[in-house]
Design an enzyme around this catalytic site. Structure first.
Site, short mmCIF file in Angstrom:
data_model
loop_
_atom_site.label_atom_id
_atom_site.label_comp_id
_atom_site.label_asym_id
_atom_site.label_seq_id
_atom_site.Cartn_x
_atom_site.Cartn_y
_atom_site.Cartn_z
N ARG A 37 5.17 -1.10 2.16
CA ARG A 37 6.07 -1.54 3.08
C ARG A 37 6.17 -2.98 3.32
NH1 ARG A 37 2.96 1.91 7.43
NH2 ARG A 37 1.45 0.91 6.20
N TYR A 139 -9.65 13.04 7.35
CA TYR A 139 -9.43 12.39 6.27
C TYR A 139 -9.87 12.93 5.15
CZ TYR A 139 -10.08 8.41 2.91
OH TYR A 139 -9.74 7.36 1.66
N VAL A 174 -15.08 1.01 -0.09
CA VAL A 174 -14.86 -0.11 -0.74
C VAL A 174 -14.32 -0.91 0.43
CG1 VAL A 174 -12.94 -0.75 -2.49
CG2 VAL A 174 -13.65 1.42 -2.41
N LYS A 184 -12.13 2.47 13.59
CA LYS A 184 -11.68 1.84 14.94
C LYS A 184 -12.35 2.46 16.10
CE LYS A 184 -7.18 0.37 16.27
NZ LYS A 184 -5.79 0.38 16.04
N1 LIG Z 1 -11.50 1.64 1.25
C1 LIG Z 1 -12.17 2.64 0.89
O1 LIG Z 1 -13.32 2.70 1.23
C2 LIG Z 1 -11.71 3.71 -0.07
C3 LIG Z 1 -12.68 4.73 -0.29
C4 LIG Z 1 -11.87 5.77 -1.01
C5 LIG Z 1 -10.68 5.96 -1.39
N2 LIG Z 1 -9.76 4.88 -0.90
C6 LIG Z 1 -8.44 5.02 -0.86
O2 LIG Z 1 -8.01 4.08 -1.59
C7 LIG Z 1 -6.45 4.02 -1.47
C8 LIG Z 1 -6.08 2.35 -1.50
O3 LIG Z 1 -6.95 2.06 -0.20
P1 LIG Z 1 -7.52 0.79 0.27
O4 LIG Z 1 -8.78 0.81 0.42
O5 LIG Z 1 -7.02 -0.17 -0.96
O6 LIG Z 1 -6.66 0.31 1.53
P2 LIG Z 1 -5.84 -0.94 1.92
O7 LIG Z 1 -6.35 -2.26 1.67
O8 LIG Z 1 -5.54 -0.50 3.33
O9 LIG Z 1 -4.36 -0.87 1.41
C9 LIG Z 1 -3.71 0.83 1.61
C10 LIG Z 1 -2.27 0.61 0.80
O10 LIG Z 1 -1.48 1.66 1.01
C11 LIG Z 1 -0.13 1.47 1.59
N3 LIG Z 1 0.30 2.27 2.33
C12 LIG Z 1 -0.21 2.83 3.60
N4 LIG Z 1 0.61 3.39 4.33
C13 LIG Z 1 1.76 3.41 3.42
C14 LIG Z 1 2.94 3.95 3.87
N5 LIG Z 1 3.32 4.80 4.86
N6 LIG Z 1 4.04 3.70 2.88
C15 LIG Z 1 3.76 2.74 1.83
N7 LIG Z 1 2.59 2.30 1.48
C16 LIG Z 1 1.81 2.70 2.55
C17 LIG Z 1 -0.42 -0.27 2.18
O11 LIG Z 1 0.77 -0.72 2.11
P3 LIG Z 1 1.67 -1.27 3.36
O12 LIG Z 1 0.98 -1.39 4.47
O13 LIG Z 1 2.60 -2.67 2.90
O14 LIG Z 1 2.71 -0.16 3.44
C18 LIG Z 1 -1.36 -0.84 1.33
O15 LIG Z 1 -0.84 -1.34 0.10
C19 LIG Z 1 -6.29 4.88 -0.43
O16 LIG Z 1 -5.63 5.94 -1.03
C20 LIG Z 1 -7.52 5.26 0.02
O17 LIG Z 1 -7.41 6.42 0.65
C21 LIG Z 1 -10.41 3.99 -0.12
#
Ligand SMILES: NC(=O)c1ccc[n+]([C@@H]2O[C@H](COP(=O)([O-])OP(=O)(O)OC[C@H]3O[C@@H](n4cnc5c(N)ncnc54)[C@H](OP(=O)(O)O)[C@@H]3O)[C@@H](O)[C@H]2O)c1
Length: 233
Positions: A37, A139, A174, A184
């Site tokens: 987005r 989740y 991560v 939150k």
């Molecule tokens: N952080 C952790 O601890 C962790 C652990 C295991 C797995 N993961 C997974 O890793 C992946 C990436 O997460 P992250 O930790 O890098 O989180 P992040 O920094 O919050 O990034 C999330 C990304 O997803 C996009 N996104 C979210 N909702 C969206 C929507 N409705 N439409 C289009 N894009 C959307 C966001 O882009 P916009 O807001 O610009 O749309 C953002 O680029 C996720 O699938 C998460 O579940 C994360």
């Protein structure tokens, strides 16, 4: 395989893991399409595709502009703490839509654009797709579903005689903005969790994604589980 000139779609490329991965891919000479987005947050050189993955029609429209792909990395996702016993079903639906349904639609839409014998799909699951953290609510079910979608798709492709490789990556904690939402109302817990470990960085996960992409075509990595060496469980 060499990534030079390869066309790679990264969903959620504006932040965290997706942003770090885009940077790596650009350095390797790939052409990166970044779907999200907030396209203003994309790294310079990434071609923006603005799309809210919660909207299935918007996904269809986004794909009409993509003519060819070599790889899709389904990374976009988010985490709300929404318990099974008393959470809001609207939160479950919101997570299901983006984390599971949109990812599945993106797999389907990408398939005809990928080369039959050299395509690669990578879906970002989580350690919460392997075991259920006691306080993770809905989740974890979405991340279990990502792994199931990944395995189901691989079986279908093999049954159809196609060689597109399908992988998932399953990180533990991560250090990205995602955790602020997940914790939150439990900000003290987030502080304690961060103090208890050296969390993975988005670059650590990008390293594993690059490993999957750079293996020879006859090697299919199906899932990478990774977590901080300090993380218990
Ligand atoms: N952080 C952790 O601890 C962790 C652990 C295991 C797995 N993961 C997974 O890793 C992946 C990436 O997460 P992250 O930790 O890098 O989180 P992040 O920094 O919050 O990034 C999330 C990304 O997803 C996009 N996104 C979210 N909702 C969206 C929507 N409705 N439409 C289009 N894009 C959307 C966001 O882009 P916009 O807001 O610009 O749309 C953002 O680029 C996720 O699938 C998460 O579940 C994360």
């Amino acid at each position: 395989m060499s990534l030079t000139g390869k066309i790679i779609l990264v969903t959620g490329a504006s932040s965290g893991i997706g942003r770090a991965t885009s940077k790596r891919l650009l350095k390797k000479g790939a052409k990166v399409l970044g779907l999200c987005r907030n396209t203003s947050e994309l790294i310079n050189g990434v071609k923006p595709i603005q799309c809210d993955l919660a909207d299935a029609d918007a996904i269809n429209t986004a794909f009409t502009d993509i003519l060819k792909l070599d790889v899709i990395i389904n990374n976009a996702g988010f985490a709300l703490l929404s318990r099974i016993s008393d959470g809001n079903p609207a939160d479950w639906e919101a997570m299901w839509r983006v984390n599971v349904q949109a990812l599945t639609i993106c797999c389907q839409k990408a398939l005809p654009l990928l080369p039959e014998n050299a395509g690669q799909i990578i879906n970002i699951s989580s350690m919460s797709g392997h075991r259920v953290p006691p306080s993770g609510g809905f989740y974890a079910p979405t991340k279990f579903a990502v792994r199931a979608v990944t395995d189901a798709l691989r079986s279908e492709l093999r049954a159809d005689g196609k060689k597109t490789r399908v992988a998932s990556v399953s990180p533990g904690f991560v250090d990205t903005p995602l955790l602020n939402n997940y914790f939150k109302g439990r900000e003290n817990d987030l502080e304690k969790t961060k103090a208890s470990m050296q969390m993975l960085t988005p670059d650590d996960v990008a390293d594993s994604i690059m490993h999957i992409l750079e293996t020879p075509l006859h090697v299919e990595i199906t899932d990478i589980q990774m977590r901080s060496a300090d993380q218990i469980g």
